[in-house]
Design a protein around this motif. Structure first.
Motif, short mmCIF file in Angstrom:
data_model
loop_
_atom_site.label_atom_id
_atom_site.label_comp_id
_atom_site.label_asym_id
_atom_site.label_seq_id
_atom_site.Cartn_x
_atom_site.Cartn_y
_atom_site.Cartn_z
N LEU A 228 -6.92 -2.05 -4.87
CA LEU A 228 -6.37 -0.72 -4.61
C LEU A 228 -6.98 0.34 -4.57
CD1 LEU A 228 -4.05 -0.79 -8.01
CD2 LEU A 228 -3.13 -0.77 -5.49
N ASP B 211 0.92 -1.24 0.10
CA ASP B 211 0.02 0.00 -0.07
C ASP B 211 1.06 1.27 -0.14
OD1 ASP B 211 -3.15 0.78 0.69
OD2 ASP B 211 -1.83 2.17 1.35
N MET B 212 0.36 2.35 -0.65
CA MET B 212 1.34 3.62 -0.79
C MET B 212 1.25 4.48 0.57
SD MET B 212 -1.24 5.81 -3.20
CE MET B 212 -3.08 6.10 -2.83
N ASN B 213 0.57 3.85 1.54
CA ASN B 213 0.40 4.64 2.97
C ASN B 213 0.83 3.59 3.97
OD1 ASN B 213 -0.77 7.32 2.08
ND2 ASN B 213 -2.69 5.65 1.52
N GLN C 213 -10.63 6.54 -5.44
CA GLN C 213 -10.19 7.85 -4.86
C GLN C 213 -11.21 8.82 -5.51
OE1 GLN C 213 -6.38 8.74 -6.55
NE2 GLN C 213 -7.01 8.48 -8.63
N GLN D 145 3.42 0.75 -10.02
CA GLN D 145 3.30 1.46 -11.49
C GLN D 145 3.02 0.61 -12.46
OE1 GLN D 145 7.42 1.72 -13.01
NE2 GLN D 145 6.88 3.89 -13.63
N VAL E 265 -8.61 3.19 -8.38
CA VAL E 265 -7.00 3.79 -8.29
C VAL E 265 -6.41 2.69 -9.10
CG1 VAL E 265 -4.99 3.84 -6.93
CG2 VAL E 265 -7.02 4.75 -6.04
N LYS F 266 5.33 -0.46 1.84
CA LYS F 266 4.80 0.76 1.48
C LYS F 266 5.49 1.12 0.26
CE LYS F 266 4.73 5.62 2.68
NZ LYS F 266 5.12 6.73 3.67
N LEU G 17 7.16 -1.41 -8.97
CA LEU G 17 6.86 -0.60 -8.04
C LEU G 17 7.30 0.88 -8.60
CD1 LEU G 17 7.40 -2.19 -4.83
CD2 LEU G 17 5.41 -1.92 -5.75
N GLU G 18 6.85 2.01 -8.11
CA GLU G 18 7.37 3.36 -8.89
C GLU G 18 8.64 3.83 -8.32
OE1 GLU G 18 4.83 6.61 -7.81
OE2 GLU G 18 3.45 6.16 -9.48
N SER H 269 -0.23 3.61 -12.10
CA SER H 269 0.33 4.82 -12.85
C SER H 269 0.64 4.31 -14.19
CB SER H 269 1.58 5.35 -12.12
OG SER H 269 2.80 4.58 -12.24
N ARG I 15 3.97 2.51 -4.22
CA ARG I 15 2.96 2.73 -5.02
C ARG I 15 3.49 1.89 -6.29
NH1 ARG I 15 -0.06 7.50 -5.72
NH2 ARG I 15 1.14 8.48 -4.03
#
Length: 513
Positions: A202, A123-125, A205, A168, A356, A164, A187-188, A359, A166
């Motif tokens: 995901l 998760d990105m958070n 938002q 891609q 979400v 942690k 991942l990013e 990216s 995000r």
């Protein structure tokens, strides 16, 4: 949304066989195994104890005690082999209700000795957010650690690892899951993660890119950071009001449940200090909800002094130019398509959600994941992404239909229920057992209408409970639905003690006066 308080979970049908003098296989296990295996299951299964089995309550804990009594043993030969002989790798993307609860579900299921999969939650958070309780951050009903505990704390008693990051891009397993090569998540930060089974969760938002000026001048209300920023802005406006006595004007766009809950909470907080205008594009608020719940919400909003503006289609959100108007004029203007406008010191946007997606969404499509128009992965009845047997999706990331062909709602209630099935079906896939089709059971809806009021619409008949009793029921349901026992205790104690401390604080301030 109402949590599934009494809905049986997939493995929750274990029964004892008194004639055989031992526990028999559960009804679900009989469905999930070929007939010639079902009889042997009752006598040959042994469950390994897992710390995560203590992390959920109610009928589930009863189930796990029953399953343990079955002395259940899954043979190592039943486990799906991986090319290099290692344990299977399960990657779960997204740590919302769907992703986190799937991870906890997987950690609680019985695995062959020494063959438990490597489960990674991405998760990105750093914190899980129990979104239905975000409104309580604006009225002091919860503390941030109660509504947003860290993943590290929630997963501490399991073998699930957390990362942690995000996402891609996603590269599916070769051959739609029939090949031996693993899939890959990029991942990013450039790192990659190989997987044998993937769960897409995901989430969604707030959609802020469709109307000019929304992204620049309005605030969404979907994440912990969003709620904290709204709280900070309101505090600044309240401090300014003490100096100038000018009324605070707040415009909330979106007449669904989220917009109404937010409007009721903000209107109650402001009281006589300002006004709230709720803008909705439809002829009424909460058009998808029960009439009784809609009427209870409308009554509460009007009692708090909020104004409901219907048939409003926003064309732009503008900020006042420097020197273009008196300083007493609210700095923001919500322009409406029919030429009207709404002035506001703060614009909150709850109109519409979008899934979400990684990216590099083009990379997803290039590898053949079937996506719906908004970017959700299209799933089959087992919550597998179509044409990809080793990729599952749920929650806002999935586009699925029920037995009648109706789309599954993108709600927390659906994600709660689907997580049980996705966890079970990943287990069944790895252990070469038949999968179970997801069957959503609507259990009603509930919402907050301020600090001590709510509205609960029951699933049978047009029955709605509102007021303080509904608020208590809502809070009790969400305490029950916390991901771990420890977190439920923290949130429950907070709900019980905060009113007491508030009374004591009022008494103390009264004595000082």
């Amino acid at each position: 949304m109402i949590a599934c308080l009494n809905r049986p979970r997939p493995e929750q049908l274990c029964r004892s066989s008194s004639k055989a003098g031992r526990a028999g296989p559960s009804a679900l296990e009989r469905r999930a195994l070929p007939c010639h295996d079902a009889g042997a299951l009752g006598s040959s299964l042994r469950v390994r104890s897992n710390p995560a089995t203590t992390q959920r309550r109610g009928c589930l804990s009863t189930t796990r005690r029953t399953v343990r009594r079955q002395t259940m043993r899954v043979t190592a030969e039943s486990t799906s082999s991986v090319a290099d002989g290692r344990n299977p790798r399960v990657c779960i993307l997204g740590g919302g209700f769907g992703g986190l609860y799937t991870a906890l579900r997987l950690s609680s299921l019985p695995w062959p000795e020494g063959a438990e999969p490597q489960v990674t939650l991405v998760d990105m958070n750093e914190n899980f957010v129990f979104k239905p309780l975000l409104y309580e951050l604006l009225n002091g009903g919860v503390e941030p650690h109660e509504v947003a505990p860290s993943y590290q704390d929630l997963l501490a008693s399991t073998k699930v690892s957390f990362r942690k990051a995000r996402v891609q891009a996603i590269e599916p397993v070769s051959g739609g899951g029939g090949g031996s090569d693993p899939g890959r998540v990029t991942l990013e930060d450039g790192e990659t993660m190989d997987y044998d089974w993937l769960v897409l969760a995901l989430g969604a938002q707030t959609k802020v890119s469709t109307v000019p000026g929304v992204k620049e001048h309005a605030l969404p209300f979907s994440t912990l950071a969003d709620a904290q920023e709204v709280d900070r802005r309101l505090s600044d406006l309240e401090a300014e009001h003490q100096q100038t006595a000018a009324p605070i004007q707040v415009a909330i766009v979106g007449g669904g449940v989220s917009g109404v809950e937010l409007a009721a909470t903000v209107a109650e907080r402001l009281g006589q200090k300002g006004t709230v205008q709720l803008l909705t594009s439809g002829p009424d608020i909460m058009l998808d909800n029960a009439a009784g719940q809609r009427e209870a919400a409308r009554k509460t909003l009007l009692a708090e002094g909020a104004e409901i503006l219907t048939e409003i289609r926003v064309s732009e959100v503008q900020a006042r130019e420097e020197g273009g108007a008196p300083s007493s004029t609210p700095p923001l203007t919500v322009q409406v398509q029919d030429g009207r406008s709404v002035q506001a010191h703060l614009v909150l946007w709850t109109a519409g959600q979008e899934p979400v997606v990684p990216s590099s969404s083009a990379a997803v499509g290039a590898y053949g994941l079937p996506l719906a128009a908004a970017g959700e992965a299209v799933v089959d009845p087992f919550m597998r992404v179509r044409r990809h047997r080793r990729i599952f999706a749920l929650g806002d990331a999935a586009y699925g239909v029920d037995a009648k062909g109706n789309r599954l709602p993108a709600t927390a209630q659906v994600a709660f229920q689907a997580a049980d099935y996705v966890g079970w079906n990943v287990w069944a896939s790895i252990n070469k057992r038949p999968l179970l089709p997801f069957k959503y059971q609507h259990l009603g809806d509930m919402m907050a209408l301020g600090a001590s009021a709510g509205a609960v619409a029951f699933p049978i008949g047009d029955i709605t409970l509102d007021g303080p009793a509904a608020s208590i029921l809502r809070k009790a349901a969400y305490v029950y639905r916390q991901p771990t026992v420890d977190q439920a205790v923290k949130v429950g104690l907070g709900f019980l003690t905060k009113p007491v401390f508030a009374v004591l604080g009022n008494l103390t301030s009264g004595k000082r006066d």
